[in-house]
Design an enzyme around this catalytic site. Structure first.
Site, PDB file in Angstrom:
ATOM      1  N   LEU A  34      37.321 -22.323  43.651  1.00 21.82           N
ATOM      2  CA  LEU A  34      37.106 -21.353  44.553  1.00 21.82           C
ATOM      3  C   LEU A  34      37.381 -19.948  44.141  1.00 21.82           C
ATOM      4  CD1 LEU A  34      37.427 -22.947  47.827  1.00 21.82           C
ATOM      5  CD2 LEU A  34      35.547 -23.143  46.324  1.00 21.82           C
ATOM      6  N   GLY A  37      33.544 -14.900  45.238  1.00 23.75           N
ATOM      7  CA  GLY A  37      32.105 -15.303  45.804  1.00 23.75           C
ATOM      8  C   GLY A  37      32.145 -16.184  47.023  1.00 23.75           C
ATOM      9  N   HIS A  38      32.866 -17.652  46.810  1.00 23.36           N
ATOM     10  CA  HIS A  38      32.977 -18.667  47.706  1.00 23.36           C
ATOM     11  C   HIS A  38      33.583 -17.872  48.845  1.00 23.36           C
ATOM     12  CE1 HIS A  38      33.098 -20.931  43.847  1.00 23.36           C
ATOM     13  NE2 HIS A  38      32.043 -21.513  44.365  1.00 23.36           N
ATOM     14  N   GLN A  62      24.114 -33.626  39.118  1.00 24.35           N
ATOM     15  CA  GLN A  62      23.492 -32.498  38.940  1.00 24.35           C
ATOM     16  C   GLN A  62      23.634 -31.929  37.615  1.00 24.35           C
ATOM     17  OE1 GLN A  62      25.071 -30.390  42.318  1.00 24.35           O
ATOM     18  NE2 GLN A  62      25.211 -28.667  41.085  1.00 24.35           N
ATOM     19  N   LYS A 150      23.413 -15.685  43.999  1.00 18.98           N
ATOM     20  CA  LYS A 150      23.713 -16.012  42.671  1.00 18.98           C
ATOM     21  C   LYS A 150      23.134 -17.140  42.062  1.00 18.98           C
ATOM     22  CE  LYS A 150      26.602 -17.053  39.082  1.00 18.98           C
ATOM     23  NZ  LYS A 150      26.732 -18.190  38.952  1.00 18.98           N
ATOM     24  N   GLN A 154      18.333 -22.203  43.403  1.00 19.71           N
ATOM     25  CA  GLN A 154      18.772 -23.205  44.116  1.00 19.71           C
ATOM     26  C   GLN A 154      18.483 -22.926  45.545  1.00 19.71           C
ATOM     27  OE1 GLN A 154      22.856 -24.991  43.489  1.00 19.71           O
ATOM     28  NE2 GLN A 154      23.592 -23.545  45.118  1.00 19.71           N
ATOM     29  N   ARG A 188      32.641 -20.926  36.278  1.00 18.81           N
ATOM     30  CA  ARG A 188      32.512 -20.975  34.897  1.00 18.81           C
ATOM     31  C   ARG A 188      33.214 -20.071  34.029  1.00 18.81           C
ATOM     32  NH1 ARG A 188      27.892 -23.924  36.526  1.00 18.81           N
ATOM     33  NH2 ARG A 188      27.895 -25.994  35.758  1.00 18.81           N
TER      34      ARG A 188
END
Ligand code: AMP
Length: 254
Positions: A34, A37-38, A62, A150, A154, A188
């Site tokens: 995390l 952003g989270h 995924q 972001k 999705q 990432r």
């Protein structure tokens, strides 16, 4: 203190318990590692609901690239601290075995938009995303679930799935949270080398300043990056770039 729940059965028991009855439940699904952003999703969900569920689950179905899955960062202790700080009521952290008792024989598949952009480069990616989000929404039955812009493709596909299957959850979008230099926050990013990290903000700068997608592609390629796509669609510009070993995505309104 956040309660950590590890199986769908226990989470559903919690959801049906008297302490939850009549209360609004907000839900933030994540793969952990995390960052701020989270945290922005958690803050918004915390402020709009009486109860807050955070899921932390690195969903193998995924990942089309096994190495990407194996290298996905795991920071459990820091994640729990962030959950505490943001007054999360329940952390749902299941395993593959309990999430996929069907061994992934049953899937949710969208047949059009999921085949474009990231779907082209990552076959099966959105089947995995939609299937796990369907499972999570069935287990948690939140009033509201929060997703970041972001991952705009999705977010769009999840909104569509919720409509298509009449799921009783409101999907709430949250604007992309960026580092001060413009790089979109991502779990990432920690995999970038110092040099790559220094150059990575160019992705945002280039897609916001280039006049056309073609021009943006040329400028990104001039950095010696392999560009998976730059596409203008509706009022947004979408990009996926391989910076060294790390594939980064971003999108902006144009
Ligand atoms: P992930 O853990 O990467 O699957 O992300 C979990 C949720 O957080 C998804 O809805 C993402 O879109 C959202 N998210 C991740 N990074 C950001 C960011 N930089 N800004 C806003 N939302 C984000």
């Amino acid at each position: 203190m956040a309660v950590v729940i590890r199986t769908p059965q226990e989470l559903m028991q919690w959801r049906n318990s008297a302490s939850v009855a009549g209360k609004k439940v907000g839900f933030v699904p994540t793969m952990g590692a995390l960052h701020h952003g989270h945290e922005t999703l958690l803050e918004k969900a915390r402020s709009e609901n009486e109860l807050l569920v955070l899921s932390i689950y690195v969903n193998s179905t995924q990942f089309n690239d096994k190495k990407d899955f194996e290298k996905y960062p795991i920071t459990w202790d820091a994640d729990l601290q962030m959950a505490e700080k943001n007054k999360v009521d329940v952390v749902f952290a299941p395993t593959y075995e309990v999430m996929y008792p069907d061994q992934y024989r049953y899937k949710v598949i969208e047949t059009e938009f999921s085949k474009e952009l990231c779907g082209k480069d990552r076959p099966g990616h959105f089947d995995g995303v939609l299937s796990v989000v369907m499972k999570l929404l069935q287990i948690v039955r939140p009033d509201r679930a929060y997703f970041g812009e972001k991952d705009f493709q999705q977010l769009t596909l999840i909104k569509g799935m919720v409509q298509a299957f009449f799921l009783p959850t409101e999907i709430i979008p949250v604007a992309t949270v960026r580092e001060q230099d413009g790089l979109a926050m991502s779990s990432r990013n920690v995999r970038l080398t110092a040099q790559e990290r220094e150059k990575a903000p160019l992705i945002y700068r280039i897609i916001t300043t280039a006049k056309t997608a073609q021009e943006a592609r040329q400028q990104l390629e001039a950095q010696n990056w392999s560009v998976d796509y730059v596409v203008d669609k509706a009022d947004r510009r979408f990009v996926a770039v391989r910076v060294g070993e790390v594939r980064l995505i971003d999108n902006v309104q144009i």
